[in-house]
Design a protein around this motif. Structure first.
Motif, short mmCIF file in Angstrom:
data_model
loop_
_atom_site.label_atom_id
_atom_site.label_comp_id
_atom_site.label_asym_id
_atom_site.label_seq_id
_atom_site.Cartn_x
_atom_site.Cartn_y
_atom_site.Cartn_z
N ARG A 117 -47.17 -139.03 26.56
CA ARG A 117 -46.41 -139.17 25.33
C ARG A 117 -46.73 -138.09 24.31
O ARG A 117 -46.16 -138.06 23.24
CB ARG A 117 -46.68 -140.53 24.70
N THR A 118 -47.69 -137.22 24.64
CA THR A 118 -48.16 -136.26 23.65
C THR A 118 -47.66 -134.85 23.92
O THR A 118 -48.24 -133.89 23.47
CB THR A 118 -49.69 -136.26 23.62
N PHE A 119 -46.57 -134.73 24.64
CA PHE A 119 -46.05 -133.42 25.02
C PHE A 119 -45.86 -132.53 23.82
O PHE A 119 -46.19 -131.34 23.84
CB PHE A 119 -44.73 -133.61 25.76
N SER A 120 -45.33 -133.08 22.73
CA SER A 120 -45.01 -132.27 21.57
C SER A 120 -46.24 -131.78 20.81
O SER A 120 -46.12 -130.97 19.90
CB SER A 120 -44.11 -133.06 20.61
N VAL B 241 -52.67 -134.67 31.30
CA VAL B 241 -51.26 -134.31 31.40
C VAL B 241 -50.98 -133.83 32.82
O VAL B 241 -51.72 -133.02 33.37
CB VAL B 241 -50.90 -133.19 30.41
N GLN B 242 -49.92 -134.33 33.40
CA GLN B 242 -49.49 -133.85 34.71
C GLN B 242 -48.20 -133.04 34.54
O GLN B 242 -47.30 -133.45 33.80
CB GLN B 242 -49.26 -135.01 35.66
N LEU B 243 -48.13 -131.93 35.23
CA LEU B 243 -47.01 -131.01 35.11
C LEU B 243 -46.39 -130.78 36.48
O LEU B 243 -47.11 -130.55 37.46
CB LEU B 243 -47.48 -129.67 34.53
N VAL B 244 -45.07 -130.80 36.54
CA VAL B 244 -44.36 -130.56 37.79
C VAL B 244 -43.27 -129.53 37.55
O VAL B 244 -42.35 -129.78 36.76
CB VAL B 244 -43.75 -131.86 38.34
N GLU B 245 -43.39 -128.40 38.24
CA GLU B 245 -42.40 -127.34 38.11
C GLU B 245 -41.32 -127.48 39.18
O GLU B 245 -41.56 -128.04 40.26
CB GLU B 245 -43.04 -125.96 38.27
N SER B 246 -40.16 -126.93 38.88
CA SER B 246 -39.07 -126.89 39.85
C SER B 246 -38.16 -125.73 39.52
O SER B 246 -38.23 -125.17 38.42
CB SER B 246 -38.29 -128.20 39.85
N GLY B 247 -37.28 -125.40 40.46
CA GLY B 247 -36.28 -124.37 40.22
C GLY B 247 -36.52 -123.06 40.93
O GLY B 247 -35.63 -122.19 40.94
N GLY B 248 -37.68 -122.88 41.52
CA GLY B 248 -37.94 -121.64 42.22
C GLY B 248 -37.16 -121.56 43.53
O GLY B 248 -36.92 -122.56 44.19
N ALA C 193 -57.31 -118.94 30.22
CA ALA C 193 -58.52 -119.78 30.09
C ALA C 193 -58.37 -120.83 28.99
O ALA C 193 -59.09 -121.83 28.99
CB ALA C 193 -59.73 -118.90 29.81
N ASP C 194 -57.45 -120.61 28.07
CA ASP C 194 -57.26 -121.57 26.98
C ASP C 194 -56.32 -122.72 27.35
O ASP C 194 -56.16 -123.65 26.57
CB ASP C 194 -56.70 -120.86 25.75
N TYR C 195 -55.71 -122.63 28.51
CA TYR C 195 -54.78 -123.67 28.93
C TYR C 195 -55.53 -124.72 29.74
O TYR C 195 -56.28 -124.39 30.66
CB TYR C 195 -53.63 -123.06 29.73
N GLU C 196 -55.31 -125.98 29.40
CA GLU C 196 -56.15 -127.05 29.94
C GLU C 196 -55.60 -127.73 31.18
O GLU C 196 -56.36 -128.20 32.02
CB GLU C 196 -56.37 -128.10 28.84
N ARG D 53 -33.37 -120.61 36.56
CA ARG D 53 -33.99 -121.36 35.47
C ARG D 53 -35.04 -122.29 36.06
O ARG D 53 -34.73 -123.15 36.88
CB ARG D 53 -32.98 -122.19 34.68
N LEU D 54 -36.26 -122.08 35.62
CA LEU D 54 -37.36 -122.93 36.02
C LEU D 54 -37.53 -124.05 35.01
O LEU D 54 -37.31 -123.85 33.82
CB LEU D 54 -38.66 -122.14 36.13
N SER D 55 -37.94 -125.20 35.51
CA SER D 55 -38.21 -126.34 34.65
C SER D 55 -39.62 -126.84 34.91
O SER D 55 -40.14 -126.72 36.02
CB SER D 55 -37.23 -127.49 34.92
N CYS D 56 -40.21 -127.41 33.89
CA CYS D 56 -41.55 -127.99 34.01
C CYS D 56 -41.55 -129.30 33.22
O CYS D 56 -41.37 -129.28 32.00
CB CYS D 56 -42.60 -127.04 33.46
N ILE D 57 -41.71 -130.39 33.94
CA ILE D 57 -41.72 -131.71 33.31
C ILE D 57 -43.15 -132.20 33.17
O ILE D 57 -43.92 -132.15 34.14
CB ILE D 57 -40.88 -132.71 34.12
N ALA D 58 -43.47 -132.68 31.98
CA ALA D 58 -44.83 -133.14 31.71
C ALA D 58 -44.86 -134.65 31.56
O ALA D 58 -43.93 -135.26 31.03
CB ALA D 58 -45.35 -132.49 30.43
#
Length: 123
Positions: free
Chosen positions: A27-30, A2-9, A108-111, A19-24
């Protein structure tokens, strides 16, 4: 993967909102619980907020409870962090992360992690 991109800072005055956003990607985001963490200069990374797969359960650090709101839109593969009444002590790099376990506060539990977005609150 999974690739994550934050924005809004950005730079904001105390008392303001962001408001910060993070787009992943993927297809398995949910299938992932999501979290926001932050790290200020010279300090360890700390938990900010987390949200369950469906968005029905949320957790917050005591320092942001009542001011920050985490939400997600699974159709858009996006998680948000609405930050109100910002304080100088909220200044940090904010990162989102995903976990295949249930939502929790342990980094540590976040991958997978995003690169982060800088939030600066001036007094």
């Amino acid at each position: 993967q999974v690739q994550l991109v934050e924005s809004g800072g950005k730079l904001v005055q105390a008392g303001g909102s962001l408001r910060l956003s993070c787009i992943a990607s993927g297809r398995t985001f949910s299938t992932y619980a999501m979290g926001w963490f932050r790290q200020a200069p010279g300090k360890e990374r700390e938990f900010v907020a987390a949200i369950s797969r469906t968005g029905g359960i949320t957790q917050y650090a005591e320092s942001v409870k009542g001011r920050f709101t985490i939400s997600r839109d699974n159709a858009k593969n996006t998680v948000y962090l609405q930050m109100n009444d910002l304080k100088p002590e909220d200044t940090a790099v904010y990162s989102c992360a995903v976990t295949s376990s249930s939502l929790n506060r342990r980094s540590a539990d976040y991958e997978y992690w995003g690169q982060g977005t800088q939030v600066t609150v001036s007094s």
